[in-house]
Design an enzyme around this catalytic site. Structure first.
Site, PDB file in Angstrom:
ATOM      1  N   HIS A  26      16.882 -31.555  16.412  1.00 23.04           N
ATOM      2  CA  HIS A  26      15.710 -31.807  15.553  1.00 23.04           C
ATOM      3  C   HIS A  26      15.930 -33.063  14.739  1.00 23.04           C
ATOM      4  O   HIS A  26      17.071 -33.513  14.533  1.00 23.04           O
ATOM      5  CB  HIS A  26      15.455 -30.610  14.620  1.00 23.04           C
ATOM      6  CG  HIS A  26      16.492 -30.442  13.542  1.00 23.04           C
ATOM      7  ND1 HIS A  26      16.394 -31.052  12.308  1.00 23.04           N
ATOM      8  CD2 HIS A  26      17.651 -29.746  13.513  1.00 23.04           C
ATOM      9  CE1 HIS A  26      17.443 -30.737  11.570  1.00 23.04           C
ATOM     10  NE2 HIS A  26      18.220 -29.932  12.280  1.00 23.04           N
ATOM     11  N   CYS A  27      14.824 -33.659  14.275  1.00 18.60           N
ATOM     12  CA  CYS A  27      14.896 -34.792  13.351  1.00 18.60           C
ATOM     13  C   CYS A  27      14.336 -34.314  12.021  1.00 18.60           C
ATOM     14  O   CYS A  27      14.372 -33.126  11.714  1.00 18.60           O
ATOM     15  CB  CYS A  27      14.134 -35.993  13.911  1.00 18.60           C
ATOM     16  SG  CYS A  27      12.390 -35.671  14.248  1.00 18.60           S
ATOM     17  N   VAL A  28      13.783 -35.196  11.222  1.00 21.32           N
ATOM     18  CA  VAL A  28      13.305 -34.825   9.894  1.00 21.32           C
ATOM     19  C   VAL A  28      12.098 -33.896   9.959  1.00 21.32           C
ATOM     20  O   VAL A  28      11.959 -32.989   9.142  1.00 21.32           O
ATOM     21  CB  VAL A  28      12.946 -36.092   9.075  1.00 21.32           C
ATOM     22  CG1 VAL A  28      12.395 -35.708   7.703  1.00 21.32           C
ATOM     23  CG2 VAL A  28      14.176 -36.967   8.913  1.00 21.32           C
ATOM     24  N   ARG A  30      10.554 -32.862  13.377  1.00 26.64           N
ATOM     25  CA  ARG A  30      10.220 -32.343  14.709  1.00 26.64           C
ATOM     26  C   ARG A  30      11.400 -31.684  15.413  1.00 26.64           C
ATOM     27  O   ARG A  30      12.544 -32.111  15.256  1.00 26.64           O
ATOM     28  CB  ARG A  30       9.714 -33.488  15.593  1.00 26.64           C
ATOM     29  CG  ARG A  30       8.348 -34.003  15.248  1.00 26.64           C
ATOM     30  CD  ARG A  30       8.133 -35.390  15.834  1.00 26.64           C
ATOM     31  NE  ARG A  30       8.797 -36.408  15.039  1.00 26.64           N
ATOM     32  CZ  ARG A  30       9.028 -37.644  15.464  1.00 26.64           C
ATOM     33  NH1 ARG A  30       8.671 -38.007  16.669  1.00 26.64           N
ATOM     34  NH2 ARG A  30       9.631 -38.513  14.685  1.00 26.64           N
TER      35      ARG A  30
END
Length: 470
Positions: A26-28, A30
């Site tokens: 995951h990113c910030v 999504r």
């Protein structure tokens, strides 16, 4: 806010079950999946999950928009339920790359090289914009600039310009680092390679044309072979090709040289061979190719401005979907070097605004509270230069806002193309984009900004009357 196990199970079911997940991270905002088959994804089911704000596929990755803070909890629960191991973004990229065809892989490679250095380039563009405000004539004081009226600001502007120009002056150093890292070589050697190509002892690339006209180009004489002693400031292709060669030479030597001698042999021999090849063959050939490409773009936009603007303005957002938009970053940088500005980047900024306006209109026409909330936050993001939430979470999802956005973008792009609007650099691709535009073009650019705000917004509302959606 906690995350119910049932909610995460719904997400897993919608993306084809845990057996369809090759890797996940995951990113910030999504969740990022490398799926074995995207055909198994049920997007309708996925978008009906409470915590999901949208989903899209790009560069072989399937991404699910959750939101800042909450995405971490969803991911932790997903790992717990599926039993998959936590993966890094690099793991996901490598896993997703298996799903790409050769063209997509080539485009992805360009993206992987330029995205890491983008913050430095955008920062430089923003600072150059500030310098434009201080040194541009006729912005605040008739035919005079701020520094001409307030002379105490002259040196301040000069320092800002120096800081801003550093990224462009030593651009091959940035590209060398990122490219060699991508190609599997030592990033430090990539930096040295890039800086070697802009060494102060070389004739500056920006003075090459004048030196040819005067017959003052310096040469090395290598046993009868004349090699131009020319640098590659601001160039993209020479350092990209050289970085690829360097990485392969280094890899070959690492396989053959014993560990005890690697420090003494691998790096020196790699740089020596790559250096000679760069100045003798790679540099001159790719420099010529870059000039041909640049001339082609300049010819199109000089002789067929209306058509060029229409095509690029309409197609840029669809290119974002495929990831092909990353290829234009190299063209922008080449144009800035060759002709002192780029006519492509202003159209990129307008396309971003258009996507934001169409997304904003959806807040007024949708009856779904979830869509309303996503629309306004995505619009704000697009207006600040980040279009993915608006593009994938709202506009493409409902289709007609996307059509409205590219229509407004195409009209605005035609308008600035026929008026020869250029940017001094790449900057923030949204409402603040005007800072990177030559001050003399501000008036035209502001009108085009109004076009990309008004037309997509109104057209989205009109088209919504003929569509059925929540």
């Amino acid at each position: 806010m906690g995350v119910k196990e049932q909610t995460v199970e719904q997400i897993i079911e919608a993306i084809g079950g845990k057996d369809n997940i090759a890797a996940a991270t995951h990113c910030v905002t999504r969740l990022r999946f490398a799926l074995k088959s995207e055909d198994k994804v049920n997007k309708t089911m996925l978008e009906n999950v409470d915590v999901v704000k949208g989903c899209f596929s790009t560069n072989g990755q399937f991404q699910v928009v959750i939101g800042q803070g909450l995405v971490n909890k969803v991911y932790d629960e997903l790992v717990k339920i599926t039993g998959i191991e936590s993966a890094s973004k690099e793991d996901i990229k490598n896993a997703a790359e298996k799903n790409l065809n050769p063209l997509q892989r080539a485009i992805k490679t360009l993206g992987d090289i330029f995205i890491p250095i983008l913050p430095a380039i955008v920062t430089a563009g923003l600072l150059m914009g500030i310098n434009n405000v201080l040194t541009g004539k006729g912005i605040f004081y008739g035919d005079l600039s701020v520094v001409e009226v307030h002379k105490q600001w002259k040196d301040v502007a000069d320092i800002i310009n120096l800081i801003a120009n550093t990224s462009f002056t030593f651009l091959p150093g940035l590209i060398g680092w990122s490219a060699v890292k991508k190609f599997g070589g030592s990033p430090l050697l990539g930096i040295i390679l890039g800086l070697m190509l802009v060494h102060p002892a070389l004739l500056n690339a920006w003075g090459y044309g004048e030196a040819i006209a005067k017959g003052t180009v310096p040469y090395w004489n290598l046993f009868g072979l004349k090699v131009a002693k020319v640098g590659y400031q601001g160039q993209v292709l020479p350092v990209l090709a050289s970085a690829y060669v360097l990485s392969n030479i280094e890899a070959a030597l690492n396989k053959r040289v014993p560990d005890a001698f690697k420090l003494l042999i691998v790096a020196p021999v790699t740089l020596l061979i790559t250096g000679f090849l760069s100045f003798i063959a790679i540099g001159p050939v790719t420099f010529t190719i870059a000039n041909v490409i640049t001339s082609g773009f300049v010819t199109i936009f000089n002789k067929f401005s209306l058509l060029g603007g229409l095509i690029f303005g309409a197609l840029y957002a669809p290119l974002v979907i495929t990831g092909m938009h990353h290829t234009f970053l190299a063209v922008d940088l080449q144009l800035i070097t060759n002709i002192g500005g780029t006519f492509i980047w202003p159209m990129v900024a307008l396309s971003n605004i258009a996507q934001g306006s169409a997304s904003l209109a959806m807040m007024f026409v949708s009856k779904d509270e979830k869509v309303k909330g996503l629309s306004v936050t995505s619009a704000i993001s697009a207006y600040l230069g980040i279009t993915e939430p608006a593009l994938f979470g709202v506009n493409i999802r409902f289709k007609f806002p996307f059509i409205a956005a590219i229509t407004g973008s195409a009209i605005a792009a035609m308008f600035i193309a026929i008026n020869k609007v250029k940017a001094t650099s790449i900057g923030i691709g949204g409402l603040l984009g005007f800072l990177s535009i030559f001050p003399k073009n501000w008036g035209v650019f502001f009108i085009s900004m109004v076009i990309t705000i008004v037309i997509p917004f109104i057209l989205t509302i009109i088209l919504s009357k003929t569509k059925k959606f929540n």
